[in-house]
Design a protein around this motif. Structure first.
Motif, mmCIF file in Angstrom:
data_model
loop_
_atom_site.group_PDB
_atom_site.id
_atom_site.type_symbol
_atom_site.label_atom_id
_atom_site.label_comp_id
_atom_site.label_asym_id
_atom_site.label_seq_id
_atom_site.Cartn_x
_atom_site.Cartn_y
_atom_site.Cartn_z
ATOM 1 N N HIS A 179 -5.056 2.281 7.231
ATOM 2 C CA HIS A 179 -5.216 1.018 6.509
ATOM 3 C C HIS A 179 -4.464 -0.094 7.254
ATOM 4 O O HIS A 179 -4.981 -1.184 7.471
ATOM 5 C CB HIS A 179 -4.658 1.224 5.095
ATOM 6 C CG HIS A 179 -4.529 -0.022 4.286
ATOM 7 N ND1 HIS A 179 -3.319 -0.626 4.042
ATOM 8 C CD2 HIS A 179 -5.457 -0.790 3.661
ATOM 9 C CE1 HIS A 179 -3.503 -1.702 3.294
ATOM 10 N NE2 HIS A 179 -4.802 -1.827 3.048
ATOM 11 N N PHE A 238 0.837 -1.201 0.000
ATOM 12 C CA PHE A 238 0.000 0.000 0.000
ATOM 13 C C PHE A 238 0.877 1.257 0.000
ATOM 14 O O PHE A 238 0.680 2.179 -0.791
ATOM 15 C CB PHE A 238 -0.921 -0.019 1.230
ATOM 16 C CG PHE A 238 -2.050 0.975 1.164
ATOM 17 C CD1 PHE A 238 -3.299 0.605 0.695
ATOM 18 C CD2 PHE A 238 -1.863 2.290 1.565
ATOM 19 C CE1 PHE A 238 -4.346 1.524 0.633
ATOM 20 C CE2 PHE A 238 -2.899 3.212 1.508
ATOM 21 C CZ PHE A 238 -4.149 2.829 1.044
ATOM 22 N N PHE A 257 1.080 3.596 -3.341
ATOM 23 C CA PHE A 257 0.374 4.886 -3.324
ATOM 24 C C PHE A 257 1.259 6.050 -2.884
ATOM 25 O O PHE A 257 0.903 7.198 -3.089
ATOM 26 C CB PHE A 257 -0.883 4.797 -2.446
ATOM 27 C CG PHE A 257 -1.894 3.830 -3.015
ATOM 28 C CD1 PHE A 257 -2.352 3.978 -4.310
ATOM 29 C CD2 PHE A 257 -2.362 2.754 -2.262
ATOM 30 C CE1 PHE A 257 -3.265 3.079 -4.861
ATOM 31 C CE2 PHE A 257 -3.270 1.856 -2.801
ATOM 32 C CZ PHE A 257 -3.721 2.011 -4.104
ATOM 33 N N TYR A 290 -7.584 -3.243 -6.149
ATOM 34 C CA TYR A 290 -7.518 -1.957 -6.862
ATOM 35 C C TYR A 290 -7.408 -2.182 -8.374
ATOM 36 O O TYR A 290 -6.338 -2.483 -8.895
ATOM 37 C CB TYR A 290 -6.358 -1.111 -6.331
ATOM 38 C CG TYR A 290 -6.609 -0.700 -4.902
ATOM 39 C CD1 TYR A 290 -7.243 0.507 -4.604
ATOM 40 C CD2 TYR A 290 -6.261 -1.544 -3.848
ATOM 41 C CE1 TYR A 290 -7.516 0.863 -3.293
ATOM 42 C CE2 TYR A 290 -6.534 -1.199 -2.536
ATOM 43 C CZ TYR A 290 -7.165 -0.002 -2.264
ATOM 44 O OH TYR A 290 -7.441 0.345 -0.970
ATOM 45 N N TYR A 324 -11.008 2.560 -2.271
ATOM 46 C CA TYR A 324 -10.846 2.046 -0.895
ATOM 47 C C TYR A 324 -12.188 1.635 -0.288
ATOM 48 O O TYR A 324 -12.339 0.545 0.251
ATOM 49 C CB TYR A 324 -10.177 3.127 -0.036
ATOM 50 C CG TYR A 324 -9.573 2.633 1.260
ATOM 51 C CD1 TYR A 324 -8.207 2.664 1.464
ATOM 52 C CD2 TYR A 324 -10.373 2.141 2.283
ATOM 53 C CE1 TYR A 324 -7.643 2.217 2.652
ATOM 54 C CE2 TYR A 324 -9.832 1.690 3.469
ATOM 55 C CZ TYR A 324 -8.467 1.732 3.650
ATOM 56 O OH TYR A 324 -7.916 1.295 4.821
ATOM 57 N N LEU A 348 -3.618 7.798 5.367
ATOM 58 C CA LEU A 348 -4.533 6.736 4.925
ATOM 59 C C LEU A 348 -3.848 5.375 5.086
ATOM 60 O O LEU A 348 -4.459 4.412 5.571
ATOM 61 C CB LEU A 348 -4.937 6.977 3.457
ATOM 62 C CG LEU A 348 -5.911 5.967 2.860
ATOM 63 C CD1 LEU A 348 -7.279 6.063 3.549
ATOM 64 C CD2 LEU A 348 -6.089 6.182 1.353
ATOM 65 N N VAL A 387 -6.982 5.325 -4.882
ATOM 66 C CA VAL A 387 -7.445 5.118 -3.498
ATOM 67 C C VAL A 387 -8.944 5.401 -3.348
ATOM 68 O O VAL A 387 -9.532 5.080 -2.317
ATOM 69 C CB VAL A 387 -6.646 5.964 -2.465
ATOM 70 C CG1 VAL A 387 -5.263 5.395 -2.230
ATOM 71 C CG2 VAL A 387 -6.596 7.422 -2.851
ATOM 72 N N LEU A 429 -1.952 10.659 2.052
ATOM 73 C CA LEU A 429 -1.840 9.252 1.645
ATOM 74 C C LEU A 429 -1.130 8.428 2.720
ATOM 75 O O LEU A 429 -1.492 7.274 2.970
ATOM 76 C CB LEU A 429 -1.079 9.156 0.317
ATOM 77 C CG LEU A 429 -1.899 9.579 -0.912
ATOM 78 C CD1 LEU A 429 -1.012 9.753 -2.134
ATOM 79 C CD2 LEU A 429 -3.008 8.550 -1.200
#
Ligand code: AVI
Length: 742
Positions: free
Chosen positions: A151, A68, A72, A95, A378, A147, A375, A144
């Motif tokens: 996550h 991840f 990202f 994704y 998500y 996030l 994303v 990000l």
């Protein structure tokens, strides 16, 4: 030193500087380390298990959370070199925008890369990330990373839930960590808390991180409803099973009944009956079911069927969030508590223990926008056919959830720590005539009191939730000296008090409120090994017990819901043990002398011949100090006094207009007491349920007495109940005393 605060089992003690808000760099490091720490006791074989398509191997979670950040965040940095060209394919979860991926149900077939190679992958990405975090980043990259951290926290939970599922398939019933036992005993009467109709706001709107699916914050119209103050327990679930709940289609949604019959459901996931006893697989192996603990591992269909069987329903997510908004989302049984299973508690358990199924389908909020870019996949693309769960569980990292947090799963899924709380519809704002029980002691007291020549209402009816909050506010007022003075006195006297107590004493507190003063004793008197708070209000007792339990993990807490104006039955096993009663705040001053003697006599009996009682009494002093304390300039005491009328309006269908009354605090010199009254400003007639009462302008309702003592006259009262003063401590002006009676 704080004697009772020792660190409980914590799989990942953060390295960040204590007492300071951690930086993003520190949070990244701590969260990544915490993930690793969760897996440190697992073998490579354990880490490769995939027991069903919905669950993933531990090893895959370790790699995917790394992927991840690589995909990202780092992939956009020119100097970053990907660790392995195949990993994007292997560890992409869902994704589409990122590309093709290895099939989810086949994740358990990935014996390569090895656990070691995945460890190297994590280190490679961590190094690059920490380099990046040590330098500057723009807002979009920071978002990000944030996030990615949230996550990873979600995957920490999934590592444990998926591992439990895998271990449950093994006849050896492996243990992930040893069982930690809890001491909290539930004695709170289960009840429903009432919520009025109205327009409320839900959703994430404030500071801090929130997922896109929690946004935007928006208004929702709620009808009056009631929410259970407890989670449904295993004992209740056993009743459902015994009543044939899994055999009777009338309780079930059609899709749910199909699941029951197709999968042969007869109990929650992981339950098995052996020799007439129910056991359940846990992260500590196969364990006996704790009847008082919340039920877990039930599907939405089962939760819904249980609610129907009980004649109730599941709460909507808006109702749940409205009820949870005022609570501290960090308090509760989360992963760091170390139980790793739901536990019995006297608290409301809105946060932690189990994710609570709601009646709400997982759908976008009005005005919802998915995040931009890949994303954006998500959360948004899952907004169909799933149901929302709220509150976090015993394997959720503490601090990860908030009131607006929306989890979601398919209605048949059971491997999460998912449970339920009941709700019901209510009809109108105030109780309707039909709902008012004319035999209720509250109504009888009010009718009696308002029928007397000097109208009176008992001060105990000040204390609904609003009244309790107002009293807390009073305690912080500059004019209200008793709380401050007594706290200072308790801090000073604690070392000396300790010398009067036996080892492993039990502190029995009469009416615990916010436990401000209890903490002073717990922090300074090491002899206290157990705490028994007694309070009439099960709800506040539950909340304070749970808070104290998390602050003092070594303290045994056994809460007793009860009225200390009546005989109290202490929990079992205390007979003959050293007991210290605690009755601070000069609450005894709110009783008549006869009631005070009766209370002291009852406590003498309860605490036994060797028991002691530590009691706070306010002393007679100058008039100005006294009257200011009970008629403060901010009007908080006035609002507290009038709250008794608001309480009657709400609970008993009363029709008091609060603006037609004024607050008065009067010193009654002959009886040594401050009297609180409500003066009628006008001639008026007021109804309470089916009866009406006339009040003339200037006539008062006497609502409270606050007696002020001298140590000498109090010792006479105490002697009538068989107590002697063993030691007394007194403050300078404003004069207040704490007495140790024996
Ligand atoms: C709870 N009790 C000890 C308070 C007192 O001071 O008597 C109640 C109170 N009434 C008005 N202010 C505070």
């Amino acid at each position: 030193m704080n004697i009772h605060r020792k660190i409980g089992l914590n799989p990942a003690e953060p390295l960040s500087r204590k007492g300071q808000e951690p930086s993003l760099f520190e949070r990244f490091r701590d969260i990544r380390n915490a993930t690793k720490a969760l897996t440190s006791a697992l073998s490579a074989e354990d880490q490769n298990l995939q027991s069903m398509p919905d669950a993933s191997p531990v090893k895959w979670h370790l790699a995917h959370t790394t992927w991840f950040f690589e995909t990202f965040v780092l992939a956009n940095m020119s100097e970053y070199k990907a660790f392995h060209p195949a990993y994007s394919y292997l560890f992409n979860s869902y994704y589409e925008a990122v590309g093709a991926r290895h099939a989810r149900p086949q994740r358990g077939l990935l014996s390569r890369p090895s656990v070691q190679e995945i460890g190297a992958y994590r280190r490679h990405v961590d190094e690059a990330m920490l380099d990046l975090l040590a330098g500057g980043m723009d807002g979009a990259v920071t978002a990000l990373v944030e996030l990615g951290l949230n996550h990873e926290a979600q995957h920490q939970e999934l590592i444990l839930t998926d591992l439990l599922h895998a271990f449950a398939q093994n006849p050896l019933k492996p243990v992930y960590c040893d069982l930690r036992r809890t001491h909290i005993v539930t004695s709170t009467a289960p009840c429903f808390e009432r919520f009025e109709a109205g327009l409320v706001e839900i959703g994430h709107g404030g500071d801090g991180f929130g997922f896109d699916n929690e946004c935007p914050r928006h208004e929702v119209l709620l009808q009056p409803f009631a929410l259970a103050n407890h989670l449904v327990t295993n004992a209740e679930w056993l009743e459902f099973m015994a009543a044939g709940g899994y055999r009777d289609p009338q309780h079930w949604l059609s899709d749910g009944w199909q699941q029951v019959t197709a999968n042969d459901w007869t109990a929650p996931l992981y339950w098995e009956e052996r020799d007439g006893q129910w056991l359940s697989m846990t992260l500590s192996g196969l364990q006996h079911i704790d009847a008082d603990a919340p039920v877990a591992h039930v599907s939405f269909y089962e939760a819904d069927a249980f609610a129907r069987w009980r004649g109730k329903r599941l709460p909507t997510e808006a109702e749940w969030e409205h009820a949870a908004q005022s609570l501290n989302a960090g308090e509760g049984n989360f992963r760091e508590s170390g139980f790793l299973r739901p536990v019995a508690s006297a608290s409301r358990q809105l946060f932690g223990d189990v994710w609570e199924w709601t009646a709400s389908p997982y759908a976008p909020y009005p005005g919802y926008r998915a995040l931009r870019g890949a994303v954006g996949e998500y959360n948004g693309k899952f907004m169909v056919n799933q149901m929302v769960l709220r509150g976090g569980s015993c394997v959720t990292p503490r601090g990860h959830v908030r009131a607006s947090y929306r989890n979601f799963f398919y209605p048949h899924q059971r491997w999460q720590f998912s449970g339920l709380r009941l709700a019901e519809d209510l009809r109108s704002h105030a109780r309707t005539k039909a709902e008012i029980d004319e035999a209720s002691p509250f109504l009888k007291d009010v009718w009696n009191g308002l029928s007397k020549p000097q109208k009176q209402l008992s001060s105990k009816y000040f204390y609904d939730a609003n009244g309790a909050a107002l009293f807390e506010e009073i305690c912080r007022l500059p004019e209200y000296y008793p709380t401050r003075t007594e706290c200072a006195l308790l801090k000073d006297l604690a070392p000396e008090l300790a010398q009067h107590l036996a080892a492993d004493s039990t502190l029995v507190e009469y009416g615990c409120g916010s436990c401000l003063k209890t903490r002073i004793l717990l922090n300074h008197v090491s002899q206290i090994g157990e705490y028994v708070p007694i309070d009439i209000c099960g709800d506040s007792l539950a909340t304070t017990s749970a808070t104290l339990a998390s602050e003092y993990p070594l303290l045994r807490i056994r809460a007793v819901t009860g009225d200390f104006m009546k005989p109290i039955i202490l929990p079992e096993g205390l007979r003959g043990k050293p007991l210290l009663g605690f009755f601070p705040g000069s609450t005894i001053g709110n009783l008549t002398d006869d009631e005070a003697v009766a209370f002291l006599a009852r406590s003498r009996k309860t605490l036994g011949p060797n028991g002691k009682l530590l009691i706070g009494i306010d002393l007679v002093k100058d008039l100005a100090t006294l009257t200011a304390a009970y008629d403060d300039s901010a009007g908080v005491t006035a609002a507290f006094n009038k709250n008794v009328l608001a309480h009657i309006n709400r609970e008993l269908g009363g029709a008091f207009d609060l603006d037609r009354f004024a607050h008065r605090a009067i010193w009654n010199a002959s009886d040594h007491r401050i009297e609180m009254h409500l003066i009628s400003k006008v001639d008026q007639t007021v109804s309470v349920a089916s009866r009406r009462f006339a009040l003339r302008a200037g006539e008062t309702i006497h609502t409270e007495n606050c007696h002020k003592y001298t140590v000498e006259n109090f010792s006479t009262l105490a002697a009538q109940a068989g107590w002697k003063i063993e030691k007394s401590w007194q403050s300078e002006s404003p004069e207040f005393a704490v007495l140790l009676l024996a």
